[in-house]
Design an enzyme around this catalytic site. Structure first.
Site, short mmCIF file in Angstrom:
data_model
loop_
_atom_site.label_atom_id
_atom_site.label_comp_id
_atom_site.label_asym_id
_atom_site.label_seq_id
_atom_site.Cartn_x
_atom_site.Cartn_y
_atom_site.Cartn_z
N HIS A 88 0.86 -1.18 0.00
CA HIS A 88 0.00 0.00 0.00
C HIS A 88 0.90 1.24 0.00
O HIS A 88 1.17 1.82 1.05
CB HIS A 88 -0.91 -0.01 1.23
CG HIS A 88 -1.97 1.04 1.22
ND1 HIS A 88 -3.24 0.83 1.72
CD2 HIS A 88 -1.97 2.33 0.78
CE1 HIS A 88 -3.96 1.93 1.60
NE2 HIS A 88 -3.20 2.85 1.04
N GLU A 115 -2.57 -1.71 -3.19
CA GLU A 115 -3.67 -0.95 -2.61
C GLU A 115 -3.33 0.54 -2.61
O GLU A 115 -2.16 0.92 -2.55
CB GLU A 115 -3.91 -1.36 -1.14
CG GLU A 115 -4.26 -2.80 -0.93
CD GLU A 115 -4.42 -3.12 0.55
OE1 GLU A 115 -5.01 -4.18 0.86
OE2 GLU A 115 -3.97 -2.32 1.40
N HIS A 235 -7.95 -6.04 7.26
CA HIS A 235 -7.73 -5.03 8.30
C HIS A 235 -7.96 -5.64 9.67
O HIS A 235 -9.08 -5.96 10.06
CB HIS A 235 -8.61 -3.79 8.13
CG HIS A 235 -8.01 -2.58 8.81
ND1 HIS A 235 -7.14 -1.72 8.16
CD2 HIS A 235 -8.08 -2.13 10.07
CE1 HIS A 235 -6.74 -0.76 8.98
NE2 HIS A 235 -7.29 -1.00 10.15
#
Length: 283
Positions: A88, A115, A235
């Protein structure tokens, strides 16, 4: 002998749905072998594990230099069984650097997932690298970590052309959403291949009441299945809560896990933690 089998349905994005039980009378070994070779299977497809290596980059950047070596970690994680690598990158490059994004495809032999918030620099980066999957996340430039899913209704006109651009380049698309049926329906309308369910709420509530914690995720996932959307999740998933989540969520194709997995590996080592996750994901 009577056996209950489950029929497999392949979706366009390679998801597998299991929603039709079939009772069959097996009369011969030949008939049984023929069934095994056919479209009927006995078990659910295993959820894939993609490891987010942002925290490895954070540790490297804390002292400068190249220790730990991010590319070697990616190689080893896959050797230990990880079925994907997730990164990410953020505009300030505080963990993953843009150079990492260009270097990683040389060593990622499984799925590569990038991401991020689809600002122009991110879009250009993804189109240049062409990963297996891009996951769009609505985080602010200065966000410490991802903290919400897309409002797919309000952002519909914004997301459609971005998703179209990635799909035209042959990149599978996923968007980060909260476990709300309307947001899942909105995700279908913007044309994404998959959704990634934002699981922080589940992780917080799981120790208190697992059934209550997972209920909205099941509802959202069932709607996604009905809409032919692939389902990812991520997450704060961990060794503690992943088995229950994976076991109860329909058609969960992939989980992306970083922070908890890295923390667990400080004590147990990557070579032990990866198989532990894979075992829990077998259902």
């Amino acid at each position: 002998m009577v056996v209950i089998l489950i029929q497999r349905y392949e979706t366009p994005n390679k998801g597998v749905l299991y929603n039709k039980k079939i009772k069959l009378l097996l009369k011969s070994n030949y008939f049984i072998s023929d069934l095994i070779r056919s479209q009927y299977i006995y078990r659910k497809k295993m959820t894939a594990l993609s490891v987010n290596i942002n925290k490895v980059a954070t540790l490297r950047n804390a002292r400068g230099g190249n220790v730990p070596d991010l590319l070697q970690v990616a190689i080893d994680l896959q050797r230990f069984g990880a079925q994907g690598i997730t990164i990410h990158p953020r505009p300030d490059q505080r963990h993953i650097r843009y150079k990492d994004v260009y270097d990683l495809p040389e060593v990622v032999t499984t799925e590569f997932n990038i991401e991020g918030n689809p600002i122009q620099d991110f879009v250009d980066l993804v189109l240049a690298v062409k990963p297996t999957q891009v996951t769009l996340v609505p985080d602010a430039v200065d966000a410490l970590t991802s903290n919400a899913g897309w409002d797919t209704i309000k952002n519909k006109e914004y997301l459609i052309p971005i998703i179209d651009k990635f799909k035209a380049a042959g990149i599978r698309t996923s968007i980060f959403v909260d476990p709300k049926v309307r947001m899942v329906e909105g995700a279908k309308e913007v044309g994404t291949d998959r959704i990634e369910l934002y699981t922080e709420r589940y992780a917080k509530e799981y120790p208190i009441n697992p059934e209550k914690a997972i209920a909205p995720f099941i509802e959202a996932a069932e709607r996604a299945v009905a809409l032919n959307l692939g389902i990812n999740a991520g997450h704060d998933l961990s060794l503690e809560n992943i088995r229950y989540f994976s076991k109860n969520l329909p058609n969960l194709l992939e989980v992306s896990i970083g922070h908890a997995l890295i923390c667990e590996s400080l004590y147990l080592g990557f070579e032990n933690v990866i198989p532990m996750y894979l075992q829990r994901l077998k259902n």
